[in-house]
Design a protein around this motif. Sequence first.
Motif, PDB file in Angstrom:
ATOM      1  N   ALA A   1     -28.397 -63.665   2.654  1.00  0.00           N
ATOM      2  CA  ALA A   1     -27.269 -62.732   2.692  1.00  0.00           C
ATOM      3  C   ALA A   1     -26.278 -63.144   1.603  1.00  0.00           C
ATOM      4  O   ALA A   1     -25.903 -64.315   1.498  1.00  0.00           O
ATOM      5  CB  ALA A   1     -26.605 -62.773   4.062  1.00  0.00           C
ATOM      6  N   ARG A   2     -25.863 -62.165   0.768  1.00  0.00           N
ATOM      7  CA  ARG A   2     -24.981 -62.505  -0.349  1.00  0.00           C
ATOM      8  C   ARG A   2     -24.012 -61.366  -0.626  1.00  0.00           C
ATOM      9  O   ARG A   2     -24.195 -60.235  -0.147  1.00  0.00           O
ATOM     10  CB  ARG A   2     -25.793 -62.811  -1.598  1.00  0.00           C
ATOM     11  N   ASP A   3     -23.036 -61.679  -1.428  1.00  0.00           N
ATOM     12  CA  ASP A   3     -22.084 -60.674  -1.897  1.00  0.00           C
ATOM     13  C   ASP A   3     -22.041 -60.749  -3.417  1.00  0.00           C
ATOM     14  O   ASP A   3     -21.954 -61.851  -3.987  1.00  0.00           O
ATOM     15  CB  ASP A   3     -20.686 -60.947  -1.317  1.00  0.00           C
ATOM     16  N   ASP A   4     -22.155 -59.598  -4.085  1.00  0.00           N
ATOM     17  CA  ASP A   4     -22.087 -59.548  -5.550  1.00  0.00           C
ATOM     18  C   ASP A   4     -20.641 -59.210  -5.945  1.00  0.00           C
ATOM     19  O   ASP A   4     -20.173 -58.093  -5.691  1.00  0.00           O
ATOM     20  CB  ASP A   4     -23.045 -58.485  -6.098  1.00  0.00           C
ATOM     21  N   HIS A   5     -19.976 -60.162  -6.576  1.00  0.00           N
ATOM     22  CA  HIS A   5     -18.571 -59.961  -6.959  1.00  0.00           C
ATOM     23  C   HIS A   5     -18.501 -59.662  -8.457  1.00  0.00           C
ATOM     24  O   HIS A   5     -18.916 -60.472  -9.293  1.00  0.00           O
ATOM     25  CB  HIS A   5     -17.747 -61.221  -6.647  1.00  0.00           C
ATOM     26  N   TYR A   6     -17.970 -58.455  -8.804  1.00  0.00           N
ATOM     27  CA  TYR A   6     -17.846 -58.046 -10.204  1.00  0.00           C
ATOM     28  C   TYR A   6     -16.391 -58.261 -10.648  1.00  0.00           C
ATOM     29  O   TYR A   6     -15.460 -57.720 -10.044  1.00  0.00           O
ATOM     30  CB  TYR A   6     -18.216 -56.569 -10.368  1.00  0.00           C
ATOM     31  N   VAL A   7     -16.235 -59.043 -11.704  1.00  0.00           N
ATOM     32  CA  VAL A   7     -14.887 -59.261 -12.235  1.00  0.00           C
ATOM     33  C   VAL A   7     -14.323 -57.939 -12.728  1.00  0.00           C
ATOM     34  O   VAL A   7     -13.143 -57.620 -12.509  1.00  0.00           O
ATOM     35  CB  VAL A   7     -14.928 -60.301 -13.372  1.00  0.00           C
ATOM     36  N   ARG A   8     -15.155 -57.148 -13.389  1.00  0.00           N
ATOM     37  CA  ARG A   8     -14.810 -55.772 -13.757  1.00  0.00           C
ATOM     38  C   ARG A   8     -16.109 -54.979 -13.810  1.00  0.00           C
ATOM     39  O   ARG A   8     -17.193 -55.551 -13.997  1.00  0.00           O
ATOM     40  CB  ARG A   8     -14.079 -55.717 -15.113  1.00  0.00           C
ATOM     41  N   PRO A   9     -16.027 -53.657 -13.634  1.00  0.00           N
ATOM     42  CA  PRO A   9     -17.250 -52.835 -13.587  1.00  0.00           C
ATOM     43  C   PRO A   9     -18.122 -53.020 -14.823  1.00  0.00           C
ATOM     44  O   PRO A   9     -17.632 -53.036 -15.953  1.00  0.00           O
ATOM     45  CB  PRO A   9     -16.702 -51.409 -13.515  1.00  0.00           C
ATOM     46  N   GLY A  10     -19.408 -53.171 -14.580  1.00  0.00           N
ATOM     47  CA  GLY A  10     -20.366 -53.274 -15.674  1.00  0.00           C
ATOM     48  C   GLY A  10     -20.683 -54.688 -16.089  1.00  0.00           C
ATOM     49  O   GLY A  10     -21.634 -54.902 -16.851  1.00  0.00           O
ATOM     50  N   THR A  11     -19.918 -55.663 -15.623  1.00  0.00           N
ATOM     51  CA  THR A  11     -20.198 -57.055 -15.980  1.00  0.00           C
ATOM     52  C   THR A  11     -21.233 -57.624 -15.010  1.00  0.00           C
ATOM     53  O   THR A  11     -21.500 -57.050 -13.951  1.00  0.00           O
ATOM     54  CB  THR A  11     -18.920 -57.901 -15.920  1.00  0.00           C
ATOM     55  N   ARG A  12     -21.793 -58.749 -15.364  1.00  0.00           N
ATOM     56  CA  ARG A  12     -22.749 -59.389 -14.460  1.00  0.00           C
ATOM     57  C   ARG A  12     -21.997 -59.943 -13.254  1.00  0.00           C
ATOM     58  O   ARG A  12     -20.930 -60.537 -13.396  1.00  0.00           O
ATOM     59  CB  ARG A  12     -23.497 -60.517 -15.179  1.00  0.00           C
ATOM     60  N   PRO A  13     -22.559 -59.781 -12.076  1.00  0.00           N
ATOM     61  CA  PRO A  13     -21.827 -60.197 -10.874  1.00  0.00           C
ATOM     62  C   PRO A  13     -21.913 -61.702 -10.638  1.00  0.00           C
ATOM     63  O   PRO A  13     -22.841 -62.371 -11.088  1.00  0.00           O
ATOM     64  CB  PRO A  13     -22.539 -59.438  -9.771  1.00  0.00           C
ATOM     65  N   GLU A  14     -20.936 -62.193  -9.931  1.00  0.00           N
ATOM     66  CA  GLU A  14     -20.966 -63.556  -9.420  1.00  0.00           C
ATOM     67  C   GLU A  14     -21.596 -63.518  -8.032  1.00  0.00           C
ATOM     68  O   GLU A  14     -21.225 -62.701  -7.198  1.00  0.00           O
ATOM     69  CB  GLU A  14     -19.550 -64.136  -9.331  1.00  0.00           C
ATOM     70  N   ILE A  15     -22.537 -64.413  -7.812  1.00  0.00           N
ATOM     71  CA  ILE A  15     -23.262 -64.426  -6.541  1.00  0.00           C
ATOM     72  C   ILE A  15     -22.527 -65.341  -5.568  1.00  0.00           C
ATOM     73  O   ILE A  15     -22.247 -66.502  -5.867  1.00  0.00           O
ATOM     74  CB  ILE A  15     -24.707 -64.909  -6.730  1.00  0.00           C
ATOM     75  N   ARG A  16     -22.229 -64.806  -4.400  1.00  0.00           N
ATOM     76  CA  ARG A  16     -21.585 -65.588  -3.347  1.00  0.00           C
ATOM     77  C   ARG A  16     -22.398 -65.427  -2.068  1.00  0.00           C
ATOM     78  O   ARG A  16     -22.722 -64.315  -1.679  1.00  0.00           O
ATOM     79  CB  ARG A  16     -20.147 -65.097  -3.113  1.00  0.00           C
ATOM     80  N   TRP A  17     -22.709 -66.533  -1.417  1.00  0.00           N
ATOM     81  CA  TRP A  17     -23.462 -66.471  -0.163  1.00  0.00           C
ATOM     82  C   TRP A  17     -22.509 -66.047   0.941  1.00  0.00           C
ATOM     83  O   TRP A  17     -21.373 -66.515   1.032  1.00  0.00           O
ATOM     84  CB  TRP A  17     -24.106 -67.823   0.136  1.00  0.00           C
ATOM     85  N   SER A  18     -22.966 -65.107   1.769  1.00  0.00           N
ATOM     86  CA  SER A  18     -22.043 -64.446   2.684  1.00  0.00           C
ATOM     87  C   SER A  18     -22.703 -64.145   4.021  1.00  0.00           C
ATOM     88  O   SER A  18     -23.796 -64.631   4.329  1.00  0.00           O
ATOM     89  CB  SER A  18     -21.561 -63.139   2.045  1.00  0.00           C
ATOM     90  N   THR A  19     -22.040 -63.310   4.798  1.00  0.00           N
ATOM     91  CA  THR A  19     -22.551 -62.867   6.085  1.00  0.00           C
ATOM     92  C   THR A  19     -23.377 -61.593   5.905  1.00  0.00           C
ATOM     93  O   THR A  19     -23.353 -60.972   4.838  1.00  0.00           O
ATOM     94  CB  THR A  19     -21.400 -62.568   7.055  1.00  0.00           C
ATOM     95  N   ILE A  20     -24.054 -61.201   6.963  1.00  0.00           N
ATOM     96  CA  ILE A  20     -24.906 -60.024   6.881  1.00  0.00           C
ATOM     97  C   ILE A  20     -24.090 -58.752   6.620  1.00  0.00           C
ATOM     98  O   ILE A  20     -24.510 -57.870   5.879  1.00  0.00           O
ATOM     99  CB  ILE A  20     -25.756 -59.869   8.175  1.00  0.00           C
TER     100      ILE A  20
END
Length: 501
Positions: free
Chosen positions: A100-119
């Motif tokens: 389970a993860r969350d994709d965090h985008y600093v701004r639209p279109g950039t590569r996301p930062e992967i964060r492990w998260s809840t479902i």
Amino acid sequence: MPDYMFLLESRLSPEQRAVMLRVQELAAAMGFNLYLTGGTVRDLITGASLRDLDFTVEGNPSKIARELEKGGAKILVEDEKLRHIEVLFAGDVEGSISAARDDHYVRPGTRPEIRWSTIMEDLRRRDFSLNSIAISLNPASRGLLLDPTNGLSDIERGEVRALTIHSFTNQPVRLLRLLRFAARMGFKPEGRTQEWFDLAIERDLHHTITPEDAGGELRAAAREERPAVVLKAWEQHHLLETVNPNLAKRHPDYDAIARLMKVREDLFTAGFRPRLAAPMLLAILGKLKDREQSGVLSKAGYRSAEIDQALGFAERALESQKELIGKKMNAPIDAYRFLEQMPLDQIAYLLAESTNSAALSKVRAYLNKWRPVRIGLPVVANELEALGMARGEKFDEIVEQVFAIQLTGRGKTPEEREKILRKLSGIKEAPKKKEKEKKPAKSADKARGAADAAPKQTHGTAAGKAAIKAQHKAHGAAGKPSPPAAHAKTAGPSKKSSGRK
């Protein structure tokens, strides 16, 4: 509220059910929360066939995958960065395990930062609402449906809805994916999603799709049950060129795809669940030359070993065909055993593309005649047991011998099989009890015997008269005059005259 766990278990194959239970056990032992997600839940709700099992864990899926390998599972693809593992589970069941993860985008279109998260965070970061649904497999909440984006409602309306306005900006490959899901399920894009799609095309975002992402969609299209519908949707929106310009120019080989789809239906009817990704990929690229096919796969991110495997598929299938029609396969039982071990996708390829009548005849006999005979083999075992033979190694050998005989057309009736079983087992038929022969005595013989056995009496006595009367009847039945009767007539008067004197 529907019992989703009951629906799931009632529609899983025995092999899939065993996999789900095993993954549940491992997750519980490791203290991970486990969920069924994505396509598995979507297909369950829509009534589509459950082709694979997609698991999501709140933890590291690699630990579960390593344990599954000990039980016979094979790791097909492992993305350590995304903690996503594609697995061929024991029992030949396809699926995946992801963290389970969350994709965090600093701004639209950039590569996301992967964060492990809840479902719940994992479901909200996904592409479309119909893929953002999960079923809990945890003991305290087993069967609970998780639907934070209201995807169930979109499925009921027959719509594909993107979750944010930035869906196509963040991941342009979703343009291809939207059309693929809509074509597969017969859905239409939701109103705002269609607007965002059109805007992305207008902004030329489809030309920013990476070759690797486009290659992933090409792989997915080859695994679809109706790939032609997907490919035509891509062509209609001029997106096939993002997969490969040469393929867009020459077009997929829709005739080859149609032949393979017909074979898929025949295999389903015969009781198989074929995975035809390899021959379907060749069918899609069927109008391209060998070098062009290699170029398409290379640009799509296929590794060299994968390219060799894909492009060498037809050659391997034809080698199998050559062996199938050889002298060693003249006996039906030998051909059956060979085809039983032959990969199903190779069988499908031969049915779709081969022109060798001898090979096709054996393949069709295997599917439509030999396998049904094999399914009925327990009947033969019961018949042998009824004859008095105990189950064991010799017992199994005889059953297999009968199967080989049945493939030649013999032993179709119980009577024929009994003769064959007795001959092979040495069990002789019990001797029939001989019935005592009863010769019906003739009435004349009975009467004569009774007369002869009668005690000699004085002619004048009652017993004597009865005996003489019996003799009269006996000789009368025989059609001859009775001398004793004549004697009686002469004897009577002499006594009477004597009396008168």
